[in-house]
Structures are given as structure tokens and as C-alpha cells.
Scaffold this motif. Structure first.
Motif, PDB file in Angstrom:
ATOM      1  N   THR A   1      -6.856  -6.773  -2.938  1.00 56.16           N
ATOM      2  CA  THR A   1      -5.654  -7.752  -3.121  1.00 56.16           C
ATOM      3  C   THR A   1      -4.312  -6.621  -3.042  1.00 56.16           C
ATOM      4  O   THR A   1      -4.643  -5.566  -3.326  1.00 56.16           O
ATOM      5  CB  THR A   1      -5.692  -8.057  -4.532  1.00 56.16           C
ATOM      6  N   ARG A   2      -3.254  -7.395  -3.043  1.00 52.03           N
ATOM      7  CA  ARG A   2      -2.077  -6.469  -2.975  1.00 52.03           C
ATOM      8  C   ARG A   2      -1.825  -5.768  -4.124  1.00 52.03           C
ATOM      9  O   ARG A   2      -1.691  -4.619  -4.215  1.00 52.03           O
ATOM     10  CB  ARG A   2      -0.883  -7.751  -2.721  1.00 52.03           C
TER      11      ARG A   2
ATOM     12  N   ARG B   1      -3.843  -2.918  -4.314  1.00 56.57           N
ATOM     13  CA  ARG B   1      -3.573  -1.840  -3.560  1.00 56.57           C
ATOM     14  C   ARG B   1      -2.525  -0.985  -4.242  1.00 56.57           C
ATOM     15  O   ARG B   1      -2.115   0.278  -4.111  1.00 56.57           O
ATOM     16  CB  ARG B   1      -3.052  -2.264  -2.355  1.00 56.57           C
ATOM     17  N   HIS B   2      -1.637  -1.663  -4.988  1.00 53.09           N
ATOM     18  CA  HIS B   2      -0.309  -1.130  -5.620  1.00 53.09           C
ATOM     19  C   HIS B   2      -0.831  -0.412  -6.848  1.00 53.09           C
ATOM     20  O   HIS B   2      -0.217   0.905  -7.230  1.00 53.09           O
ATOM     21  CB  HIS B   2       0.581  -2.045  -6.200  1.00 53.09           C
TER      22      HIS B   2
ATOM     23  N   ARG C   1      -3.462   1.295  -6.869  1.00 51.12           N
ATOM     24  CA  ARG C   1      -4.028   2.668  -6.206  1.00 51.12           C
ATOM     25  C   ARG C   1      -3.032   3.527  -5.869  1.00 51.12           C
ATOM     26  O   ARG C   1      -2.853   4.646  -5.860  1.00 51.12           O
ATOM     27  CB  ARG C   1      -5.155   2.188  -5.310  1.00 51.12           C
ATOM     28  N   ALA C   2      -1.952   2.745  -5.166  1.00 51.18           N
ATOM     29  CA  ALA C   2      -0.776   3.662  -4.842  1.00 51.18           C
ATOM     30  C   ALA C   2       0.039   4.480  -5.749  1.00 51.18           C
ATOM     31  O   ALA C   2       0.345   5.409  -5.788  1.00 51.18           O
ATOM     32  CB  ALA C   2       0.128   2.648  -4.084  1.00 51.18           C
TER      33      ALA C   2
ATOM     34  N   GLU D   1      -2.165   7.455  -7.001  1.00 52.53           N
ATOM     35  CA  GLU D   1      -2.234   8.376  -6.051  1.00 52.53           C
ATOM     36  C   GLU D   1      -0.902   8.971  -5.608  1.00 52.53           C
ATOM     37  O   GLU D   1      -0.902  10.464  -5.570  1.00 52.53           O
ATOM     38  CB  GLU D   1      -2.703   8.092  -4.528  1.00 52.53           C
ATOM     39  N   ASN D   2       0.259   8.505  -5.614  1.00 54.24           N
ATOM     40  CA  ASN D   2       1.484   9.020  -5.102  1.00 54.24           C
ATOM     41  C   ASN D   2       2.321   8.229  -5.979  1.00 54.24           C
ATOM     42  O   ASN D   2       3.031   7.094  -5.156  1.00 54.24           O
ATOM     43  CB  ASN D   2       1.547   9.305  -3.614  1.00 54.24           C
TER      44      ASN D   2
ATOM     45  N   SER E   1       5.568   8.267  -6.480  1.00 52.51           N
ATOM     46  CA  SER E   1       7.026   8.301  -6.024  1.00 52.51           C
ATOM     47  C   SER E   1       6.808   7.432  -4.705  1.00 52.51           C
ATOM     48  O   SER E   1       7.909   6.838  -4.166  1.00 52.51           O
ATOM     49  CB  SER E   1       7.589   9.487  -5.783  1.00 52.51           C
ATOM     50  N   ALA E   2       5.837   7.399  -4.038  1.00 56.12           N
ATOM     51  CA  ALA E   2       5.527   6.613  -2.595  1.00 56.12           C
ATOM     52  C   ALA E   2       5.656   5.208  -3.135  1.00 56.12           C
ATOM     53  O   ALA E   2       6.212   4.287  -2.511  1.00 56.12           O
ATOM     54  CB  ALA E   2       4.254   6.968  -2.141  1.00 56.12           C
ATOM     55  N   ALA E   3       4.960   4.724  -4.388  1.00 57.24           N
ATOM     56  CA  ALA E   3       4.991   3.447  -4.597  1.00 57.24           C
ATOM     57  C   ALA E   3       6.571   3.015  -5.252  1.00 57.24           C
ATOM     58  O   ALA E   3       6.976   1.861  -5.043  1.00 57.24           O
ATOM     59  CB  ALA E   3       4.016   3.285  -5.890  1.00 57.24           C
TER      60      ALA E   3
ATOM     61  N   THR F   1       9.450   4.137  -4.280  1.00 58.89           N
ATOM     62  CA  THR F   1      10.342   4.099  -2.956  1.00 58.89           C
ATOM     63  C   THR F   1      10.252   2.783  -2.468  1.00 58.89           C
ATOM     64  O   THR F   1      11.139   2.336  -1.660  1.00 58.89           O
ATOM     65  CB  THR F   1      10.379   5.196  -2.086  1.00 58.89           C
ATOM     66  N   VAL F   2       9.142   2.331  -2.361  1.00 63.24           N
ATOM     67  CA  VAL F   2       8.918   0.928  -1.414  1.00 63.24           C
ATOM     68  C   VAL F   2       9.127  -0.380  -2.537  1.00 63.24           C
ATOM     69  O   VAL F   2       8.676  -1.278  -2.137  1.00 63.24           O
ATOM     70  CB  VAL F   2       7.606   1.036  -1.054  1.00 63.24           C
ATOM     71  N   GLY F   3       9.487  -0.003  -3.828  1.00 61.70           N
ATOM     72  CA  GLY F   3       9.815  -1.043  -4.720  1.00 61.70           C
ATOM     73  C   GLY F   3       8.813  -1.565  -5.523  1.00 61.70           C
ATOM     74  O   GLY F   3       8.969  -2.735  -6.108  1.00 61.70           O
ATOM     75  N   ILE F   4       7.761  -0.820  -5.721  1.00 60.50           N
ATOM     76  CA  ILE F   4       6.708  -1.440  -6.489  1.00 60.50           C
ATOM     77  C   ILE F   4       7.107  -0.832  -8.099  1.00 60.50           C
ATOM     78  O   ILE F   4       7.616   0.162  -8.216  1.00 60.50           O
ATOM     79  CB  ILE F   4       5.285  -0.553  -6.411  1.00 60.50           C
TER      80      ILE F   4
ATOM     81  N   ASN G   1      15.999  -0.144  -3.488  1.00 60.45           N
ATOM     82  CA  ASN G   1      15.657  -1.477  -2.866  1.00 60.45           C
ATOM     83  C   ASN G   1      16.784  -2.162  -2.099  1.00 60.45           C
ATOM     84  O   ASN G   1      16.651  -2.692  -1.084  1.00 60.45           O
ATOM     85  CB  ASN G   1      15.164  -2.422  -3.960  1.00 60.45           C
TER      86      ASN G   1
ATOM     87  N   LYS H   1       6.554  10.456   1.168  1.00 59.76           N
ATOM     88  CA  LYS H   1       6.113   9.713  -0.031  1.00 59.76           C
ATOM     89  C   LYS H   1       5.230   8.724   0.809  1.00 59.76           C
ATOM     90  O   LYS H   1       5.145   7.789   1.029  1.00 59.76           O
ATOM     91  CB  LYS H   1       7.436   8.649  -0.388  1.00 59.76           C
TER      92      LYS H   1
ATOM     93  N   VAL I   1       0.715   7.619   0.501  1.00 58.62           N
ATOM     94  CA  VAL I   1      -0.494   7.613  -0.118  1.00 58.62           C
ATOM     95  C   VAL I   1      -1.553   8.319   0.788  1.00 58.62           C
ATOM     96  O   VAL I   1      -2.046   7.643   1.758  1.00 58.62           O
ATOM     97  CB  VAL I   1      -0.978   6.510  -0.576  1.00 58.62           C
TER      98      VAL I   1
ATOM     99  N   PHE J   1      -4.884   6.231   1.704  1.00 63.29           N
ATOM    100  CA  PHE J   1      -4.538   5.048   2.620  1.00 63.29           C
ATOM    101  C   PHE J   1      -4.445   5.199   4.057  1.00 63.29           C
ATOM    102  O   PHE J   1      -4.188   6.345   4.515  1.00 63.29           O
ATOM    103  CB  PHE J   1      -3.308   4.369   1.918  1.00 63.29           C
TER     104      PHE J   1
ATOM    105  N   LEU K   1       2.844  -0.848   2.714  1.00 62.13           N
ATOM    106  CA  LEU K   1       3.025  -0.737   1.315  1.00 62.13           C
ATOM    107  C   LEU K   1       4.070  -1.635   0.603  1.00 62.13           C
ATOM    108  O   LEU K   1       5.157  -1.305   0.682  1.00 62.13           O
ATOM    109  CB  LEU K   1       2.797   0.559   0.631  1.00 62.13           C
TER     110      LEU K   1
ATOM    111  N   GLY L   1      -3.355 -14.179  -1.643  1.00 63.81           N
ATOM    112  CA  GLY L   1      -3.685 -12.867  -2.530  1.00 63.81           C
ATOM    113  C   GLY L   1      -4.638 -11.894  -1.976  1.00 63.81           C
ATOM    114  O   GLY L   1      -4.428 -10.925  -2.390  1.00 63.81           O
ATOM    115  N   LEU L   2      -5.338 -12.370  -0.900  1.00 62.59           N
ATOM    116  CA  LEU L   2      -6.385 -11.309  -0.174  1.00 62.59           C
ATOM    117  C   LEU L   2      -5.658 -10.786   0.963  1.00 62.59           C
ATOM    118  O   LEU L   2      -4.948 -11.196   1.743  1.00 62.59           O
ATOM    119  CB  LEU L   2      -7.584 -12.179  -0.045  1.00 62.59           C
ATOM    120  N   LEU L   3      -6.271  -9.290   1.178  1.00 63.63           N
ATOM    121  CA  LEU L   3      -5.509  -8.612   2.096  1.00 63.63           C
ATOM    122  C   LEU L   3      -6.422  -8.833   3.332  1.00 63.63           C
ATOM    123  O   LEU L   3      -7.665  -8.908   3.033  1.00 63.63           O
ATOM    124  CB  LEU L   3      -5.350  -7.191   1.702  1.00 63.63           C
TER     125      LEU L   3
END
Lengths: 329, 508
Positions: A175-176, A179-180, A182-183, A186-187, A189-191, A193-196, B75, B90, B92, B95, B103, B111-113
Motif C-alpha cells: 500500500t501507499r 511504502r511511505h 518504509r521510506a 530508510e531515508n 529527508s527523502a520522504a 522532500t516529496v511531501g510525506i 511542496n 534524497k 531510498v 526501493f 514516492l 489503496g493497493l500499489l
């Protein structure tokens, strides 16, 4: 001959069933630790959260007169502890390990305190009005020989722990939101910068881990027994942390490592009744299993590197030998 | 109408008391490749962080295509079509390429990828911009150059029309850098606006249309690249004339100081990093090891300095075998090491100048007093480093974390050269430094050589190798692909060998 005889005696259906039961709080705690680890949060408060769940479940079951409601209250209470943990960690930037230590110690003493003040009980407390969680027979499954008696007839928390393992696997890897998570782990700042929303992810995993660990605790006080004793979890939270590391923080891996520790526990209990091995030695068994598991996890990278290096040396020697031979020919 | 117009941008950092941007104006045209150059600490990155919404300016206005905008958060920058590729990616690592690019904006059903949908989307994007990638490859296993491409695609997927690249070539090999320049030119041709931060002036000439130079928080000037030259840009950047070449006396090599024979070293995962490598370095000469990064440089340095076990062969320092000696013993015999990563290996940023300076020499009796540290002597050494190596704004007893990259490297140089070492291993000594600091580092290494030290210089910067070395070895896949005396080597020849090619002998 002799060996077969012994193994038949020692490993019985009852031992395996008991292993499955003993694994339940470990699996739930380990799932809680795993989901936090996946989001980069080190949640060493599983032990405390579990103990709090055990306490909340039996008190609520007694006060509300319904064990299922007791379990629900335990889950909510665990979530609340998780939310508190998240608030202190995110808002005041308190070190996670120190925070977990404080929480574990505080909950251990708090349960003892309330037991004494509210129920006047020293050490342990129970009430005849409290019902144990009923066992549930699964239709059809209970008809199958061997599998039926093994897998059917457990209480709701046991089934929930299995379901939670698969559900968390799907959430994390398909699921989204997973994945967020796990992001972020793991990193971060990567998450970012993409607005997570990193804070939201961390709050979520901490609340969820509180719920899972507390459910594991509820299993101890109203699922397995109907009793609360001081320090009832007795290190199961830490065993859960070990199971999670051993299962590489993967929900399905955690299901199996949790079962492994459960079986080790049940086996130890069984050994005490059928052999003359000193009980203190036998009780040590699950801890030895945990120790071996931790060493394996810790040495994984190093071992792989050492093996690769050995192969490299051999190959290089062969190459040198080959180049020495060639001119002579 | 310019694509980006920043006017009077001012930013003061109260915590470090730095006026990072002082009424800075910047104007970037649509479809233009705009180089933003300046020394470290000139304020380039702050200015771009403001444009990308990572930092809020105290004063000043930003217009995109003539419309005034507020950018309080990345954003918002992304929404306005601004993308930024940071110096530290930046991404992961576990991935896939597709998972990283999508991402936060993953397409999902109930909701499933769906992995296939994602890979297809990324494939389409990559084809559209002519930037081939394997969507299913795991990012952590890709080369740095490809990881950067993933970052660029990530910005393009979010429909960036203005792309900011923060020192994009700092981590790239020369080949990868050249590929990146082609990509930048292609993007500009499609109407994308590219702003790239750098302090390598040769790159500006190679790829940019327009160059803006900053110094000490101010905008010094902006010019079309064809109307300027290296010397002028260097002067604008540093504020004085800069020596672009290093003067040095003719080489007078003495006895052999470092001798490496049939060296064999395994890399991470057991692949061959250094294979049957033999060479020596004499007193009073600089031997340069050229090569694309990842050809065994790190393992070679780690083996010589004792940071990694050797799998075969011998290493001798002044005829003493040191192959399996611990680091401390090697240092006692006169080895100094300027590591490639000054922030992690070279220095401890958590502590003060004194401790950083003494860390390699605390065992010497001079700095001890009945087995305890002799503070007064240590402080004297720290003072010596500060004055001899003109480390601006560093004081004995104070923390070094706030020093700039150039000043940090001067602290490393000061420590390593303070005991007059016989052998200096300098690994990428000027990586990430500005022109002024590079000049200083080069001067220092040449001075050490003139005093009779043997210097082993490992660098991926060909210009640096050519400017400093008396002898040049080219490292390719863990072996020496060629050896040159300084005056015989040309950039072209080295480049061919570095890429694994063979120089054909001219029939004379």
C-alpha cells in the motif's frame, strides 16, 4: 529406538498447542517493534506497553464485567501510551532509548502501586468474577485431523496475532501508506522532500505498536490466565524485540520467529515435567534461543563479508599459481 | 520575461550570525542553463534553498514568469514547477527506481500499489526525456551517476520547469559529468530552465549560457558565459588574482619511502579491489594516482594506511615491512594520512580544535605530563596549526563544527603535517573545496615535497593530478594501467587509460 521413544513422549499435541499460545504475546509485541523499526523509530518500550495492556485488560474486564470489553480497553490504553510516547518524542525530542527506559520502569511500578491502592493486593491479584477469553472452534478446520486440533480452539487474540502478521505485511509492502512508512525509516529527508508527513507516520506506528503490544499483554492476563501479577510480562517484551530483529522486521518473518520462541518456551516447560534436568537449566532454554538468534542477526553482515573475503583469497592464489605455471609451458 | 526573478533577497542566520544573502538579485531566463558560482559559504545554496522553499528569506521578492510568489515550503515549490536535486541525494536505497521516482505520488487502486503500472509510468517518462533507466533496478545498487539521473527524473515527474542542481558534479566521475552536461543541454533545448550551483569554473564554460558569481553573501555580477573567461570568473569569485597553476621546483627524488609489492586487497563483498599492484614513492616526489573513482582507490589507501587488512603482497615504509602493522605503528614511523572524507574520517566535529589536532600524536612524550595530557603543549600545537595554516575563525579550545569546508581541511593538513612526516597519503585532498582553498592545499603539498617528504596523491580530478604530480600512475580496475613522467602525460592519454582503453604507440 530409544530416541524416537523420547521424542514421542516430549513433543505432544499439547506441547505444540501450548507453544502456539505462548508465542502469541511475543508475535504481537514483535509486530509492534517491527512496524516502528520500519519507520525508523526504535521502540524499546514494548515490555512496558505489554505490561500496561495486561493490567488494563484485567482491570477493565473486572469493572465492566466483560472480558472482550477488557481486551478493547487494553488496546485503547496501549494506543494511548503509544500516543504519549510519540508526543514526548516528537515534541520534546527526548532520546528514544531513555524515554523507553523511563516508560518501562514507570509502568512496572505504577501497576504495582495501583494493585495495592485500588485492590489491596500485594504481588498478584485476581477475582473469581473475571471470565477467561473463550476458545473459538473454527468450523470445518476443526474437522481436519492433526491440523484441526492444532489450529482450532484458540482464543480471539491468538487468531488476531496471525491475522495482524499478514495484514501488516500487505500494508507495509503493497500500500501507499506502507511504502511511505518504509521510506521514512530508510531515508527520512527523502520522504520529507516529496511531501510525506513524517510526524504523522511516526505517530501512527507508535500508536499501532502500543495497541499490538497491549493486546499481547491482555492475552497474558485474561487470555492465558485470569490473573495479574507484578512484572507479569517477565521479559516477553524483550523477547518480542529479539523475535522482531531475528525476523528482520518483516511481519511474516516475525510470525515464524515468534512461534519459534513460543515453542522453545513450551518445550522447556514440557522438559521440566518429563525429565530430570534441573528446572533452572531448562527455563534458561528460551533465553539461549534468544541469545543465539541475536548473535546470528548481529554477525550476519560480518559473516558474509568474511566468507566473501576467504573466497577472494582462494581465487587470487589460484590466479597467481596459474600465472606462475604458464611461462614454464 | 525571465523564468525566475529574485530581488533583494536577504537572509541573516541569527544562530551562526552570518548574513548569508545580502540584497541578492538573480534573474534566470526561460530555457537557460544558468551557473551560480561562488566559494563555499558565498551564499549560493542559501539562495537556492530560498527559491525551493527550504529557507524563508527575511526580505526580498520572488517572481516566476513575472508573477510574484510566496514559497514557504518545498511542496509549494514543487507545485510551482520548481525541482531541486540536492548534493546529497534524497533517495531510498532499498526501493526501486520507479518506487523512488513516484514516492509520494504513487498511482494506486483501492489503496493497493501495482508494480507494473509504476514501472510503465517511469519507463514512459524516461523515454520522453531520453534519460534511460531500468525502472525495476534497486537504487542502492546503481552508480552515483545513475542515482543522480533518478533524482532528475523525480523532479521531472513532478513536472518541474525549473531545475536546481546543487553541485551536481561533485560526486561524479569525469565521464558521468560529461553525460550530465549532455542531459542538461538537452533539457534546456526542451525549454527547461536549469540553475546549477558549482565552483568548478571549467564546467561553467562547458555547459552554461549565463553565469552569476556570488561572494560573501553578495551578488558580484552576472554575465553571458561567452563574454567572460576563467580568469575573470575566478577573480570575481575570490576577489583577487588566483594562481591556476602551481609553481614547483624540478623533482629531486631521493630514497624509496613507500614500496608496495604485489598488493592484493578484496573490496566489499569479496570482489577484487586491488590486484597484484606494485609501485613505489621516493622522498621528494609527488606520485599521483589518477583514475575514475571506484577503481580501487579507497581500498588502496585503506591498505597502505592500515585501515583494511591486506590479502596478499607486501607494503614497506623506509624498508620496514608494515603490511600487517596497526595504524598507530605506521604513523609512528612517519606516515601521515589526509583522508578522502574529512567530515567522518578526518575530523571529529563533535569536539574542539585541540582534540582534533592532538588525536594522532597524543602518545608522544612531548604532549604528556606524568601520563596525563599536557594541555599547555597541546594548546601550543593547536595555535601553531591555526597560524601556520591560516585557519580562519578557529581558536584553540573551541569547537570546529561551524568551520567551512576549506578551513576544516586546513585543520586536517595542519595535524597531518605537524610532525614533519616522511610519507603523506593525500586522498582527494581538495574534494568540495573552493578555488582559494584548493590553491592553499596544493601549495602545502608541494612545500612538503620540497622539504623531502614522499607524497602519494590520489585524486579523481585530472587537473589536480597533472598540476601536482612528478610521476603519474593510472589505476583501472585495481591494476596500474599506465605510468607517466609528469611532462609526458597529456589529459587525453590519461583519459583513455582511465576508461580502460589502450594507447597505441605511434610508429615513429
Amino acid at each position: 529406538m530409544n530416541e524416537i521413544q523420547i521424542s514421542q513422549d516430549i513433543i505432544t499435541l499439547a506441547v505444540i498447542r501450548s507453544g502456539i499460545r505462548l508465542a502469541t504475546p511475543i508475535i504481537l509485541g514483535a509486530l509492534g517493534f517491527a512496524i516502528c523499526s520500519r519507520a525508523g523509530v526504535l521502540n524499546f518500550a514494548i515490555e512496558g506497553m505489554m505490561l500496561f495492556g495486561a493490567f488494563a485488560a484485567i482491570v477493565a474486564a473486572f469493572l465492566l464485567g466483560n472480558t472482550y470489553l477488557g481486551v478493547v480497553v487494553a488496546i485503547l490504553a496501549g494506543g494511548l501510551i503509544g500516543a504519549f510516547f510519540a508526543a514526548v518524542y516528537l515534541k520534546y525530542r527526548v532520546d528514544l532509548v531513555i524515554l523507553a527506559l523511563a516508560l518501562n520502569l514507570f509502568i512496572a511500578e505504577m501497576t504495582v502501586f495501583f494493585l495495592r491502592v485500588v485492590f489491596g493486593a500485594f504481588g498478584s491479584w485476581s477475582d473469581p468474577s473475571i471470565q477467561q477469553l473463550p476458545e473459538i472452534n473454527i468450523p470445518l478446520l476443526d474437522q481436519i485431523p492433526i491440523l484441526g486440533p492444532l489450529l482450532s480452539g484458540h482464543n480471539i487474540i491468538v487468531y488476531t496475532s496471525w491475522f495482524a502478521s499478514f495484514a501488516l505485511y500487505v500494508v507495509l509492502f503493497h500500500t501507499r501508506f506502507g511504502r511511505h512508512i518504509r521510506a521514512v525509516g530508510e531515508n527520512q529527508s527523502a520522504a520529507e522532500t516529496v511531501g510525506i508527513d513524517v510526524a504523522r507516520v511516526k505517530i501512527f506506528v507508535l500508536i499501532l505498536s502500543g495497541c499490538l503490544a497491549a493486546l499481547g499483554g491482555a492475552f497474558l492476563s485474561v487470555g492465558h490466565l485470569t490473573l495479574f501479577t507484578r512484572d507479569m510480562t517477565g521479559g516477553r517484551g524483550w523477547l518480542a524485540v529479539t523475535a522482531s530483529l531475528f525476523g528482520l522486521n518483516h511481519p511474516i518473518g516475525v510470525l515464524f520467529t515468534g512461534l519459534f520462541f513460543g515453542f522453545a518456551d513450551a518445550f522447556a516447560v514440557r522438559l521440566q515435567t518429563v525429565t530430570d534436568i534441573p528446572p533452572s537449566l531448562v527455563q534458561f532454554l528460551p533465553n539461549v534461543a534468544a541469545l543465539v538468534a541475536l548473535v546470528l542477526v548481529g554477525a550476519r553482515g560480518k559473516l558474509r563479508e568474511e566468507l566473501a573475503r576467504r573466497r577472494f583469497r582462494q581465487r587470487a592464489q589460484q590466479e597467481v599459481a596459474a600465472t606462475v605455471v604458464t611461462p614454464a609451458e | 520575461m525571465p523564468a525566475v526573478e529574485m530581488q533583494g533577497i536577504t537572509k541573516y542566520f541569527a544562530s551562526s550570525q552570518v548574513l548569508a544573502n545580502d540584497a541578492v538579485d538573480l534573474s534566470v531566463g526561460q530555457g537557460e542553463v544558468h551557473a551560480l558560482v561562488g566559494e563555499n559559504g558565498a551564499g549560493k545554496t542559501t539562495l537556492m534553498n530560498i527559491l525551493f522553499g527550504l529557507t524563508r528569506p527575511d526580505r526580498g521578492t520572488i517572481r516566476l514568469n513575472g508573477t510574484p510568489v510566496q514559497i514557504p515550503h518545498p511542496n509549494e515549490a514543487i507545485r510551482l514547477g520548481i525541482g531541486m536535486v540536492h548534493q546529497h541525494f534524497k533517495l531510498v536505497p532499498s526501493f526501486t527506481v520507479a518506487q523512488n521516482i513516484l514516492l509520494g505520488i504513487e498511482p494506486s487502486r483501492y489503496g493497493l500499489l501495482d508494480q507494473r503500472d509504476e514501472n510503465a509510468a517511469v519507463k514512459k517518462l524516461a523515454d520522453e526525456f531520453g534519460l534511460p533507466v531500468d525502472p525495476a533496478a534497486v537504487v542502492g545498487e546503481l552508480s552515483v551517476g545513475l542515482q543522480q539521473r533518478v533524482e532528475i527524473l523525480k523532479a521531472l515527474q513532478r513536472e518541474a520547469r525549473i531545475l536546481i542542481l546543487d553541485e551536481p558534479t561533485a560526486v561524479l566521475t569525469p565521464q558521468e559529468a560529461r553525460e550530465l552536461f549532455t542531459v542538461i543541454r538537452d533539457l534546456a533545448k526542451r525549454g527547461q530552465t536549469v540553475i546549477f550551483i558549482t565552483h568548478k569554473l571549467l564546467e561553467v564554460i562547458e555547459v552554461a549560457d549565463q553565469v552569476s558569481v556570488m561572494r560573501a553573501g553578495r551578488m558580484i555580477g552576472s554575465k553571458p558565459v561567452r563574454e567572460t573567461n576563467l580568469k575573470e570568473m575566478a577573480r570575481m569569485m575570490v576577489g583577487r588574482e588566483v594562481l591556476l597553476t602551481v609553481d614547483k621546483k624540478p623533482v629531486e627524488p631521493g630514497e624509496i619511502v613507500l614500496e608496495v609489492e604485489h598488493l592484493l586487497v578484496a573490496g566489499v563483498g569479496g570482489h577484487t579491489a586491488i590486484s597484484d599492484l606494485s609501485f613505489n614513492v621516493r622522498a621528494g616526489e609527488i606520485v599521483g594516482i589518477a583514475g575514475v573513482s571506484g577503481n580501487g582507490q579507497t581500498e588502496l589507501v585503506d591498505a597502505i594506511t592500515g585501515l583494511q587488512p591486506v590479502d596478499g603482497g607486501t607494503i614497506r615504509l623506509l624498508r620496514n615491512e608494515i603490511t600487517n602493522q596497526p595504524v598507530g605503528d605506521r604513523r609512528e614511523q612517519g606516515m601521515a594520512h589526509i583522508p578522502e572524507d574529512r567530515l567522518r574520517t578526518g575530523l571529529n566535529l563533535e569536539t574542539n580544535l585541540d582534540e582534533n589536532v592532538i588525536v594522532s600524536r597524543y602518545r608522544e612524550p612531548e604532549f604528556q605530563h606524568y601520563g596525563l595530557q599536557d594541555r599547555a603543549h597541546i594548546q601550543k600545537l593547536a595555535e601553531w596549526v591555526v597560524t601556520q595554516f591560516s585557519v580562519a575563525s578557529a581558536r584553540p579550545g573551541e569547537d570546529i563544527a561551524t568551520l567551512s569546508g576549506g578551513n576544516l581541511q586546513k585543520v586536517v593538513l595542519g595535524r597531518e603535517l605537524s610532525g614533519s612526516p616522511k610519507l603523506i597519503i593525500a586522498n582527494q585532498p581538495t574534494r568540495g573545496l573552493d578555488v582559494g582553498s584548493i590553491e592553499f592545499v596544493h601549495r602545502t603539498l608541494v612545500d612538503a615535497r620540497d622539504r623531502g617528504a614522499a607524497v602519494l596523491l590520489i585524486s579523481v580530478e585530472l587537473d589536480e593530478i597533472l598540476a601536482l604530480s612528478d610521476r603519474i600512475l593510472v589505476l583501472f580496475r585495481g591494476r596500474i594501467a599506465g605510468e607517466f613522467q609528469d611532462e609526458q602525460a597529456t589529459k587525453e592519454q590519461l583519459g583513455i587509460l582511465m576508461a580502460g582503453g589502450v594507447i597505441e604507440e605511434e610508429a615513429s
